[in-house]
Design a protein around this motif. Structure first.
Motif, PDB file in Angstrom:
ATOM      1  N   VAL A   1      -3.280  -4.033 -12.334  1.00  0.00           N
ATOM      2  CA  VAL A   1      -4.093  -4.647 -11.283  1.00  0.00           C
ATOM      3  C   VAL A   1      -5.069  -3.605 -10.746  1.00  0.00           C
ATOM      4  CG1 VAL A   1      -2.475  -6.446 -10.588  1.00  0.00           C
ATOM      5  CG2 VAL A   1      -2.390  -4.251  -9.455  1.00  0.00           C
ATOM      6  N   LYS A   2      -6.308  -4.045 -10.553  1.00  0.00           N
ATOM      7  CA  LYS A   2      -7.351  -3.155 -10.036  1.00  0.00           C
ATOM      8  C   LYS A   2      -7.966  -3.779  -8.796  1.00  0.00           C
ATOM      9  CE  LYS A   2      -8.514  -1.166 -14.482  1.00  0.00           C
ATOM     10  NZ  LYS A   2      -9.511  -1.068 -15.536  1.00  0.00           N
ATOM     11  N   ARG A   3      -8.413  -2.933  -7.909  1.00  0.00           N
ATOM     12  CA  ARG A   3      -9.018  -3.358  -6.647  1.00  0.00           C
ATOM     13  C   ARG A   3     -10.472  -3.756  -6.876  1.00  0.00           C
ATOM     14  NH1 ARG A   3     -11.445  -1.207  -1.910  1.00  0.00           N
ATOM     15  NH2 ARG A   3     -10.394  -1.876  -0.007  1.00  0.00           N
ATOM     16  N   CYS A   4     -10.921  -4.756  -6.136  1.00  0.00           N
ATOM     17  CA  CYS A   4     -12.330  -5.142  -6.139  1.00  0.00           C
ATOM     18  C   CYS A   4     -13.156  -3.930  -5.715  1.00  0.00           C
ATOM     19  CB  CYS A   4     -12.550  -6.317  -5.183  1.00  0.00           C
ATOM     20  SG  CYS A   4     -14.279  -6.747  -4.928  1.00  0.00           S
ATOM     21  N   MET A   5     -14.354  -3.794  -6.282  1.00  0.00           N
ATOM     22  CA  MET A   5     -15.214  -2.635  -6.009  1.00  0.00           C
ATOM     23  C   MET A   5     -15.831  -2.653  -4.603  1.00  0.00           C
ATOM     24  SD  MET A   5     -15.183  -0.834  -8.838  1.00  0.00           S
ATOM     25  CE  MET A   5     -16.649   0.165  -8.835  1.00  0.00           C
ATOM     26  N   VAL A   6     -15.842  -3.794  -3.931  1.00  0.00           N
ATOM     27  CA  VAL A   6     -16.418  -3.884  -2.587  1.00  0.00           C
ATOM     28  C   VAL A   6     -15.449  -3.215  -1.604  1.00  0.00           C
ATOM     29  CG1 VAL A   6     -17.215  -5.452  -0.769  1.00  0.00           C
ATOM     30  CG2 VAL A   6     -17.687  -5.978  -3.180  1.00  0.00           C
ATOM     31  N   PRO A   7     -15.887  -2.188  -0.880  1.00  0.00           N
ATOM     32  CA  PRO A   7     -14.983  -1.395  -0.040  1.00  0.00           C
ATOM     33  C   PRO A   7     -14.148  -2.174   0.977  1.00  0.00           C
ATOM     34  CG  PRO A   7     -17.111  -0.319  -0.225  1.00  0.00           C
ATOM     35  CD  PRO A   7     -17.251  -1.665  -0.871  1.00  0.00           C
ATOM     36  N   VAL A   8     -14.683  -3.199   1.602  1.00  0.00           N
ATOM     37  CA  VAL A   8     -13.939  -3.925   2.632  1.00  0.00           C
ATOM     38  C   VAL A   8     -13.157  -5.115   2.082  1.00  0.00           C
ATOM     39  CG1 VAL A   8     -15.459  -3.237   4.506  1.00  0.00           C
ATOM     40  CG2 VAL A   8     -15.940  -5.328   3.228  1.00  0.00           C
ATOM     41  N   CYS A   9     -13.133  -5.316   0.772  1.00  0.00           N
ATOM     42  CA  CYS A   9     -12.473  -6.482   0.181  1.00  0.00           C
ATOM     43  C   CYS A   9     -10.954  -6.365   0.233  1.00  0.00           C
ATOM     44  CB  CYS A   9     -12.933  -6.701  -1.255  1.00  0.00           C
ATOM     45  SG  CYS A   9     -12.199  -8.165  -2.020  1.00  0.00           S
ATOM     46  N   GLY A  10     -10.394  -5.405  -0.439  1.00  0.00           N
ATOM     47  CA  GLY A  10      -8.951  -5.204  -0.430  1.00  0.00           C
ATOM     48  C   GLY A  10      -8.159  -6.098  -1.359  1.00  0.00           C
ATOM     49  N   LYS A  11      -8.802  -6.898  -2.191  1.00  0.00           N
ATOM     50  CA  LYS A  11      -8.082  -7.769  -3.127  1.00  0.00           C
ATOM     51  C   LYS A  11      -7.919  -7.053  -4.463  1.00  0.00           C
ATOM     52  CE  LYS A  11      -7.906 -11.186  -0.251  1.00  0.00           C
ATOM     53  NZ  LYS A  11      -6.843 -11.102   0.711  1.00  0.00           N
ATOM     54  N   PHE A  12      -6.776  -7.296  -5.093  1.00  0.00           N
ATOM     55  CA  PHE A  12      -6.445  -6.687  -6.387  1.00  0.00           C
ATOM     56  C   PHE A  12      -6.327  -7.783  -7.434  1.00  0.00           C
ATOM     57  CE2 PHE A  12      -5.328  -3.497  -3.388  1.00  0.00           C
ATOM     58  CZ  PHE A  12      -5.439  -2.285  -4.054  1.00  0.00           C
ATOM     59  N   TYR A  13      -6.673  -7.453  -8.685  1.00  0.00           N
ATOM     60  CA  TYR A  13      -6.686  -8.447  -9.755  1.00  0.00           C
ATOM     61  C   TYR A  13      -6.331  -7.822 -11.099  1.00  0.00           C
ATOM     62  CZ  TYR A  13      -9.762 -10.830  -6.413  1.00  0.00           C
ATOM     63  OH  TYR A  13     -10.301 -11.412  -5.292  1.00  0.00           O
ATOM     64  N   HIS A  14      -5.730  -8.635 -11.960  1.00  0.00           N
ATOM     65  CA  HIS A  14      -5.700  -8.303 -13.381  1.00  0.00           C
ATOM     66  C   HIS A  14      -7.094  -8.640 -13.890  1.00  0.00           C
ATOM     67  CE1 HIS A  14      -1.304  -9.245 -12.858  1.00  0.00           C
ATOM     68  NE2 HIS A  14      -1.256  -8.078 -13.478  1.00  0.00           N
TER      69      HIS A  14
ATOM     70  N   CYS B   1       0.826  -1.214   0.000  1.00  0.00           N
ATOM     71  CA  CYS B   1       0.000   0.000   0.000  1.00  0.00           C
ATOM     72  C   CYS B   1       0.860   1.263   0.000  1.00  0.00           C
ATOM     73  CB  CYS B   1      -0.958  -0.011   1.188  1.00  0.00           C
ATOM     74  SG  CYS B   1      -2.280  -1.231   1.023  1.00  0.00           S
ATOM     75  N   THR B   2       1.988   1.226   0.706  1.00  0.00           N
ATOM     76  CA  THR B   2       2.899   2.369   0.733  1.00  0.00           C
ATOM     77  C   THR B   2       3.467   2.644  -0.658  1.00  0.00           C
ATOM     78  OG1 THR B   2       3.504   1.909   3.023  1.00  0.00           O
ATOM     79  CG2 THR B   2       5.015   3.293   1.771  1.00  0.00           C
ATOM     80  N   LYS B   3       3.877   1.578  -1.343  1.00  0.00           N
ATOM     81  CA  LYS B   3       4.445   1.715  -2.689  1.00  0.00           C
ATOM     82  C   LYS B   3       3.374   1.913  -3.757  1.00  0.00           C
ATOM     83  CE  LYS B   3       8.398  -1.213  -1.600  1.00  0.00           C
ATOM     84  NZ  LYS B   3       9.015  -2.528  -1.818  1.00  0.00           N
ATOM     85  N   GLY B   4       2.144   1.492  -3.471  1.00  0.00           N
ATOM     86  CA  GLY B   4       1.067   1.598  -4.460  1.00  0.00           C
ATOM     87  C   GLY B   4       1.161   0.547  -5.546  1.00  0.00           C
ATOM     88  N   VAL B   5       1.951  -0.492  -5.300  1.00  0.00           N
ATOM     89  CA  VAL B   5       2.110  -1.586  -6.267  1.00  0.00           C
ATOM     90  C   VAL B   5       1.561  -2.842  -5.619  1.00  0.00           C
ATOM     91  CG1 VAL B   5       3.758  -2.940  -7.623  1.00  0.00           C
ATOM     92  CG2 VAL B   5       4.175  -0.506  -7.234  1.00  0.00           C
ATOM     93  N   HIS B   6       0.419  -3.300  -6.099  1.00  0.00           N
ATOM     94  CA  HIS B   6      -0.263  -4.433  -5.488  1.00  0.00           C
ATOM     95  C   HIS B   6      -0.125  -5.690  -6.332  1.00  0.00           C
ATOM     96  CE1 HIS B   6      -2.091  -2.198  -2.221  1.00  0.00           C
ATOM     97  NE2 HIS B   6      -2.187  -1.203  -3.072  1.00  0.00           N
ATOM     98  N   THR B   7      -0.307  -6.820  -5.679  1.00  0.00           N
ATOM     99  CA  THR B   7      -0.178  -8.129  -6.309  1.00  0.00           C
ATOM    100  C   THR B   7      -1.555  -8.669  -6.668  1.00  0.00           C
ATOM    101  OG1 THR B   7       1.777  -8.547  -4.967  1.00  0.00           O
ATOM    102  CG2 THR B   7       0.721 -10.464  -5.941  1.00  0.00           C
ATOM    103  N   CYS B   8      -1.670  -9.266  -7.844  1.00  0.00           N
ATOM    104  CA  CYS B   8      -2.918  -9.906  -8.274  1.00  0.00           C
ATOM    105  C   CYS B   8      -3.163 -11.124  -7.381  1.00  0.00           C
ATOM    106  CB  CYS B   8      -2.821 -10.325  -9.734  1.00  0.00           C
ATOM    107  SG  CYS B   8      -4.241 -11.274 -10.341  1.00  0.00           S
ATOM    108  N   PHE B   9      -4.359 -11.228  -6.814  1.00  0.00           N
ATOM    109  CA  PHE B   9      -4.700 -12.322  -5.907  1.00  0.00           C
ATOM    110  C   PHE B   9      -4.791 -13.667  -6.640  1.00  0.00           C
ATOM    111  CE2 PHE B   9      -7.889 -14.440  -2.989  1.00  0.00           C
ATOM    112  CZ  PHE B   9      -6.994 -14.644  -1.956  1.00  0.00           C
ATOM    113  N   VAL B  10      -4.957 -13.655  -7.959  1.00  0.00           N
ATOM    114  CA  VAL B  10      -5.051 -14.900  -8.724  1.00  0.00           C
ATOM    115  C   VAL B  10      -3.675 -15.382  -9.169  1.00  0.00           C
ATOM    116  CG1 VAL B  10      -5.978 -16.001 -10.809  1.00  0.00           C
ATOM    117  CG2 VAL B  10      -7.404 -14.426  -9.501  1.00  0.00           C
TER     118      VAL B  10
END
Length: 177
Positions: free
Chosen positions: A63-76, A46-55
């Motif tokens: 990679v984009k974050r799931c639209m559900v606010p409490v999810c926190g998972k990122f995906y291609h 989160c500090t770097k702003g570079v997230h890993t795809c959960f798949v």
């Protein structure tokens, strides 16, 4: 009550919660800390702003974050769209961690007939209602809202989740054949 699981070691315990976009939980020792930081904790991703795809577990562009606010998972986009209950929405997606896979398979047009809580796999975007009717046989419960689904053939220490048992009845419905 929600019980978190460390994103590194997949165990419960006293965890530090990231207040960044990932909503992750970590043991201090798993992220190389000896004591909790003062103030707001934000993990490295989160500090770097570079997230890993959960798949696919690869980081970087796209990679984009799931639209559900409490999810926190990122995906291609191409990775998450392979998972059946995923729903594209406007300029993003609601990932498959928010729909019971068993209910979706039974009734794809109206998958969630139950309002019971979901439990989610810690390694892939698969979720089930936290009961014996929906949960896949061979799943290992890690906490009240987290499990390891039978799609993962790398058992953790002290778990034997892929021993084969030959029986003449179904583990789900208890009927014989």
């Amino acid at each position: 009550m929600k019980e978190n699981v460390c994103q590194v070691c997949e165990r419960t315990g006293e965890l530090l919660l990231c207040e960044g976009q990932c909503c992750g939980a970590f043991h201090l020792q798993c992220i190389g800390l000896s004591e909790a930081p003062r103030g707001k904790f934000i993990c490295c991703e989160c500090t770097k702003g570079v997230h890993t795809c959960f798949v696919c577990k690869k980081s970087g562009d796209g990679v984009k974050r799931c639209m559900v606010p409490v999810c926190g998972k990122f995906y291609h986009n191409e990775c998450i769209l392979k998972h059946t209950p995923t729903q594209p929405q406007n300029k993003g997606v609601r990932c498959s961690l928010h729909v019971c896979l068993s209910c979706h398979i039974t009734n794809p047009l109206n998958p969630c007939t139950s309002k019971s809580r979901l439990t989610r796999c810690v390694r892939c975007p698969v979720a089930y209602h936290a009961n014996d009717y929906c949960m896949a046989a061979g799943s290992i419960v890690l906490a009240n809202n987290s499990f390891l689904c039978p799609n993962h053939f790398t058992p953790r220490k002290n778990y034997k989740n892929h021993e084969h048992i030959n029986v003449s009845w179904c583990f789900v419905c208890s009927e014989g054949w």
